[in-house]
Design an enzyme around this catalytic site. Structure first.
Site, short mmCIF file in Angstrom:
data_model
loop_
_atom_site.label_atom_id
_atom_site.label_comp_id
_atom_site.label_asym_id
_atom_site.label_seq_id
_atom_site.Cartn_x
_atom_site.Cartn_y
_atom_site.Cartn_z
N SER A 15 -7.80 -4.88 -11.85
CA SER A 15 -7.93 -5.45 -10.78
C SER A 15 -7.50 -7.12 -11.14
CB SER A 15 -9.54 -5.67 -10.40
OG SER A 15 -9.66 -6.50 -9.31
N SER A 17 -8.65 -9.35 -8.90
CA SER A 17 -9.62 -10.22 -8.02
C SER A 17 -10.44 -11.26 -8.94
CB SER A 17 -10.77 -9.23 -7.54
OG SER A 17 -10.42 -8.46 -6.51
N THR A 67 -14.03 -2.25 -4.33
CA THR A 67 -12.91 -1.39 -4.47
C THR A 67 -12.97 0.14 -4.52
OG1 THR A 67 -10.41 -1.73 -5.06
CG2 THR A 67 -12.33 -1.87 -6.54
N LYS A 71 -16.06 2.06 -1.47
CA LYS A 71 -16.20 1.26 -0.03
C LYS A 71 -17.01 2.03 1.04
CE LYS A 71 -11.66 -1.06 -0.69
NZ LYS A 71 -10.56 -1.43 0.22
N ASN A 92 -16.02 -3.61 1.85
CA ASN A 92 -15.26 -4.03 0.66
C ASN A 92 -15.89 -5.19 0.26
OD1 ASN A 92 -14.17 -5.86 2.61
ND2 ASN A 92 -12.37 -6.24 1.22
N ASP A 116 -10.94 -6.48 4.30
CA ASP A 116 -9.62 -5.88 4.34
C ASP A 116 -8.71 -5.82 5.77
OD1 ASP A 116 -9.72 -5.15 1.42
OD2 ASP A 116 -10.43 -3.08 2.10
N GLY A 142 -10.09 5.55 2.37
CA GLY A 142 -10.87 4.32 3.05
C GLY A 142 -9.86 2.93 3.28
N ALA A 243 0.23 -1.58 0.13
CA ALA A 243 -1.06 -2.00 -0.34
C ALA A 243 -1.14 -1.84 -1.85
CB ALA A 243 -2.27 -1.30 0.23
N TYR A 245 0.00 -2.54 -5.51
CA TYR A 245 0.83 -3.92 -5.83
C TYR A 245 1.18 -3.76 -7.40
CZ TYR A 245 -3.88 -5.36 -7.22
OH TYR A 245 -5.05 -5.46 -7.50
#
Length: 307
Positions: A15, A17, A67, A71, A92, A116, A142, A243, A245
């Site tokens: 992640s 994030s 994530t 979700k 999310n 999202d 999701g 989506a 990456y």
């Protein structure tokens, strides 16, 4: 007291994030410790019970990013679901908000959101997506629910959703029904031609799962011997948001761009949705300055020019 937030999922080590959020909070001067925590679907209820106990003991949780594969399950773990998350049944983002006096949930209320959708819409708009587009979604899980909602917000009259197994697209079907958005669930082997004709394509497939489609797209736009060069032949005019990456560029993104289409990396969607989470977790709302996007881009190596 240091505030706490985290991203939950399984697996979670990949992640980005934490890098995004930490950069934002450092820029804002907010003392908020943001970590990544591996939580499976089976572990989620017990984990959330511990979080609630932490709150009762005075620990200052401010937010959870959620994530896959959590979700849908998170809907059952919060006190309230707001906005489009309520229609989609997909959360999310969990914000820890002060409860009203006398609230039976205690002094803190856990509220579920879905950022999202905003992430997808903003990324596509910045890439030049047309209004009222013809839309295609790849995948029925999701994230596809958010993709369908994003297409509706962009004004799409309907959408084609392509899945590997048409009998296993419950989340996409439920989201479409809740939104009043007509969708057609179709097998993945029919996707390439529909993608080529669409204004907007949103791939919600896992990394590398769309690789076979890349070959099909390349075949559709290959130049036979003796035919005009690419500059003189029709190509793609739509926008593809992938989506996934990592790795980047994906094979499908490369094939799409080679055929003349515009590509939006999933990283841009991630950044846009994370900005909305920062608004919730800090309580700053619209007061979060635009330059926060710049520092978040720097944190993950995304070019600022795309925003």
């Amino acid at each position: 007291m240091t505030l706490r937030a985290a991203v939950l999922g399984h697996p979670i080590t990949h992640s980005k994030s934490p890098a995004l959020h930490r950069a934002a909070y450092a820029h804002l001067g907010v003392q908020l410790d943001y970590t990544a925590i591996d939580v499976t679907e089976e572990e989620l209820p017990a984990f959330m019970a511990r979080v609630r106990e932490d709150v009762r003991q005075g620990q200052s949780w401010r937010g959870l990013s959620v994530t896959m594969p959590l979700k849908a399950g998170m809907v059952r773990e919060v006190d309230e679901v707001r906005g489009v998350a309520r229609e989609l049944g997909v959360v999310n983002t969990v914000a820890f908000e002060p409860a009203a006096p006398g609230d039976s949930t205690g002094s803190t209320r856990l509220v579920g959101y879905n950022t999202d959708v905003a992430g997808i819409v903003n990324a596509l708009r910045h890439a030049g997506a047309v209004s009222a587009p013809t839309g295609v979604v790849l995948g029925g899980g999701g994230t596809s629910a958010a993709a369908i909602a994003a297409l509706k917000e962009l004004g799409a009259p309907d959408a084609d959703v392509f899945v590997r197994d048409v009998s296993r697209a419950a989340e996409a079907r439920a989201a479409a029904a809740a939104l009043g958005m007509p969708v057609r669930i179709r097998p993945m082997n029919e996707a390439a031609a529909a993608m080529a004709a669409a204004d907007v394509v949103i791939s919600t497939l896992p990394p590398r799962a769309a690789d076979p489609l890349a070959g099909e797209l390349a075949g559709l736009f290959a130049r036979p011997a003796g035919q005009p060069s690419r500059e003189n032949r029709p190509g793609l005019s739509g926008v593809l948001l992938d989506a996934a990456y990592d790795p980047w560029p994906s094979r499908i993104a490369s094939a799409w761009q080679s055929a003349g289409g515009a590509v939006v990396p999933g990283l841009e969607m991630l950044i846009y949705q994370a900005v909305e989470q920062v608004r919730h977790f800090t309580g700053l709302g619209a007061a979060v300055p635009a330059e926060v996007i710049d520092v978040m881009c720097d944190a993950v190596g995304a070019p600022r020019r795309v925003f």
